[in-house]
Motif scaffolding. Structure first.
Motif: not given
Length: 324
Positions: A228-230, A240-245, A291-296, A319-324
């Motif tokens: 998950i990116y923002l 940032r233009p893209i950031q892992l969350q 939502v992706g399989a990589s940053s690209a 700092y980080f998302a909660v994923c379930q």
């Protein structure tokens, strides 16, 4: 057809016990890797000299494939250790090229602690595995992947350049793919394919909730690591233009689908300032959740809107998302 008891005049057992988790020698790791497990009766090991620290490379050859791995000596990687090139050290590249000339598929397995430039070689190989420094049981783990006992599922924690770049490179410098990058941050293949669908988002009082579906569309069981990116929607936003969350590992059987639920906190939409006083700032406005399989390799995305007054905190709480 089995792993010989003696190679180059030295007992195999001695090679196996020479393996160390932090000082993987070129020859020792390969012998440990295949430790007697040979896929067919025609398999054998052949020695080749790589002229790197005087160590031998071992090529694993059958009618179906050839195998060679590249090693980054531990003395070339670590704190206070510099090197003049990111290519494979010594004459390992020449050795791989000789194996490729046989016309058989080549799997390149890399051992080392940093991203290395393998452009020109990778394109000629059937596959590339980055094993890093995998520890004492790492050889067996890599062997299980090569033999198909398990599906690989790891994702790159760094971007892999396709050329030697004399400047810092990071995935979050730009949301556009950098032509100098061979494999981007978050990249990683497996023995199956995955389909992403049905992204749903909901803005709450303290952030954003989202959910999406992942389906294994291949024929083997495997894990996917959904990321998950923002991203901001304009250059005026201090993000940032893209950031892992956040990310979530999802185990799926062939044809199986699962729903992933994610909670993004409002803190994750903020940015840091220090104008005489440390502050964490969350501004109202529009943001892109990806939502992706990589940053690209972004599969799903949706714009969300945070409303209300700007929020300032002395320090962020999440700092980080909660994923379930």
């Amino acid at each position: 057809g089995r792993l010989p008891a003696v190679i180059d005049g030295m007992p195999v057992r001695k090679y196996l016990f020479q393996l160390d988790c932090s000082h993987m020698d070129w020859c020792d790791a390969v012998l440990f890797l295949f430790d007697g497990r040979v896929p067919d009766e025609g398999a054998c090991f052949e020695l080749g000299y790589c002229y790197a620290k005087g160590k031998r490379c071992i090529g694993y050859k059958t009618d179906a494939r050839s195998f060679i791995d590249g090693f980054d000596n531990v003395m070339l990687c670590g704190e206070n250790r510099d090197r003049k090139s990111l290519r494979l050290p010594g004459q390992q590249e020449q050795y791989v090229e000789e194996l490729i000339k046989t016309g058989k598929p080549v799997v390149l397995v890399l051992f080392g602690g940093r991203a290395q430039v393998v452009s020109g070689l990778a394109e000629k190989c059937a596959a590339v595995i980055q094993a890093w420094y995998p520890g004492e049981e790492g050889g067996r783990a890599v062997a299980d992947i090569l033999y198909g006992k398990v599906s690989p599922s790891a994702k790159l924690s760094v971007s892999y350049p396709n050329q030697e770049i004399h400047e810092p490179v990071c995935y979050n410098f730009s949301a556009e793919q950098d032509a100098r990058i061979q494999w981007p941050f978050g990249y990683g293949l497996t023995y199956t394919t995955f389909e992403y669908s049905d992204l749903k988002t909901k803005v709450t009082d303290d952030g954003v909730k989202l959910s999406f579906e992942i389906k294994n569309t291949g024929e083997v069981a495997a894990d996917e690591i959904a990321q998950i990116y923002l991203s901001p929607t304009s250059d005026n936003q201090t993000l940032r233009p893209i950031q892992l969350q956040g990310f979530k590992r999802v185990s799926l059987q062939p044809g199986e689908s699962k729903t992933v639920s994610v909670r993004l906190f409002e803190d994750q939409f903020g940015f840091y300032t220090h104008d005489g006083e440390r502050r964490w700032n969350i501004q109202p406005g529009q943001y892109i959740v990806k939502v992706g399989a990589s940053s690209a390799d972004i599969r799903l995305q949706e714009t969300v809107t945070l409303s209300g007054e700007a929020l300032v905190k002395p320090i962020r709480e999440h700092y980080f998302a909660v994923c379930q």
